[in-house]
Write a protein that holds these residues in place. Structure first.
Motif, short mmCIF file in Angstrom:
data_model
loop_
_atom_site.label_atom_id
_atom_site.label_comp_id
_atom_site.label_asym_id
_atom_site.label_seq_id
_atom_site.Cartn_x
_atom_site.Cartn_y
_atom_site.Cartn_z
N HIS A 266 2.49 -7.68 -6.47
CA HIS A 266 3.67 -6.89 -7.04
C HIS A 266 4.46 -7.45 -7.93
CE1 HIS A 266 4.66 -4.43 -3.08
NE2 HIS A 266 3.04 -4.61 -3.55
N LEU B 27 0.47 -1.32 -8.91
CA LEU B 27 0.95 -2.48 -9.32
C LEU B 27 -0.56 -3.72 -8.12
CD1 LEU B 27 4.52 -1.84 -6.92
CD2 LEU B 27 4.04 -2.46 -9.13
N LEU C 30 6.27 1.54 -3.21
CA LEU C 30 7.01 -0.31 -3.12
C LEU C 30 8.53 -0.07 -2.45
CD1 LEU C 30 7.34 -3.38 -2.83
CD2 LEU C 30 7.20 -3.29 -5.64
#
Length: 318
Positions: free
Chosen positions: A143, A139, A97
């Protein structure tokens, strides 16, 4: 249509990861629920050290019940393979991410709050993770929630001692663990060290990464990196402080967590009382209640399992 391979009641959907001595698959049960299955092959060829890590990981994951820790569901075994069935977390890992985007401050802070609460829970249960890093933090698909995974290098402190005694007289560890960018100076120096204090250091590195998308200590070679880490001179770009991307409260808590002397680092119980956390106190209080609820549910399940086991033993006696 090719029939899917089955392991016990689980159908293998696809491979999703591979490690030194294990592979991870997405599997589904007979009701269509998705899980992650870690398959450890050739267990008869593993070294005593590898077997110890596997046994510790299984015990830790079965013991802990927290909304920010990957949960183990079932263990299956054959003569040469071990199958660990866990919750499937489908949103990738935190490093992926961060490689894709810069997180807003509120999200970085909330990820840190979740991590700190999970680590406080581990430490209260006399467990040191010893390999906290963005790659080991999974995650949810939206998220909004993270899950600490990979307890293969974790350590359980003196299981025959009372936990309260362990907090004041913790066993010092000798095994060098952790990933290069996150490893604490005392681990690099090959000294006896407190795994829980090393966790605090690694989580401080993680917070720096969350805010700035780079590591506080970096160098051209592994040897130089070790030298830089052991000096412990953490710097913050003044421009990021001036524009509010890195608040002074974050600078303060990171510097506390990255103290060279592990004895001067705060505990996670102290970290969650920091100004940086309190700046989103409403979220902290909300998530703390979620953690308490999950832990109570875990205690009820353990009590129920104990009662069922006692009932079975009573039947055997009769």
């Amino acid at each position: 249509m090719t029939e899917k391979k089955k392991i016990g009641p689980y159908s293998i959907e696809q491979a999703i990861g591979k490690g030194a001595y294990a592979e991870v698959y997405l599997v589904s049960d007979e009701q269509g629920n998705g899980f992650a299955m870690k398959v450890i092959k050739n267990i008869d060829r593993l070294t005593p050290s590898q077997l110890k890590h596997i046994k510790t990981e299984i015990k830790v994951m079965k013991t802990l019940r927290h909304p920010n820790i990957v949960r183990s569901r079932f263990i299956l075994a054959s003569k040469r393979k071990l199958y660990i069935v866990m919750d499937y977390i489908g949103g990738g890992n935190l490093l992926q991410l961060l490689q894709q985007q810069r997180l807003p401050l509120y999200q970085s802070r909330r990820f840190f709050i979740q991590t700190a609460l999970a680590m406080q829970y581990c430490h209260k249960n006399a467990i040191a993770h010893r390999d906290i890093k963005a790659e080991n933090i999974l995650l949810s698909e939206d998220h909004n929630q993270l899950f600490i995974s990979d307890f293969g290098l974790s350590a359980i402190y003196n299981e025959d001692q009372d936990i309260l005694n362990q907090q004041s007289k913790r066993t010092l560890l000798r095994t060098s663990c952790g990933s290069p960018y996150y490893v604490a100076p005392e681990v690099l120096k090959r000294r006896d060290y407190d795994g829980q204090k090393a966790d605090v250091w690694s989580t401080g590195i993680l917070l720096y990464l969350l805010l700035l998308r780079r590591y506080p200590f970096d160098a051209a070679s592994h040897e130089l990196l070790q030298e830089v880490i052991c000096k412990g001179d953490v710097q913050f770009p003044q421009a990021k402080i001036d524009n509010g991307q890195v608040p002074l409260s974050a600078v303060k808590v990171i510097k506390q967590m990255l103290q060279i002397d592990p004895a001067t680092r705060p505990t996670f119980s102290e970290i969650i009382q920091s100004e940086f956390v309190k700046e989103d106190d409403e979220y902290f209080q909300l998530w703390s209640k979620e953690c308490e609820k999950e832990q109570l549910e875990g205690e009820r399940e353990r009590d129920q399992q104990k009662d069922e086991k006692d009932d079975e033993e009573d039947k055997d006696i009769e």
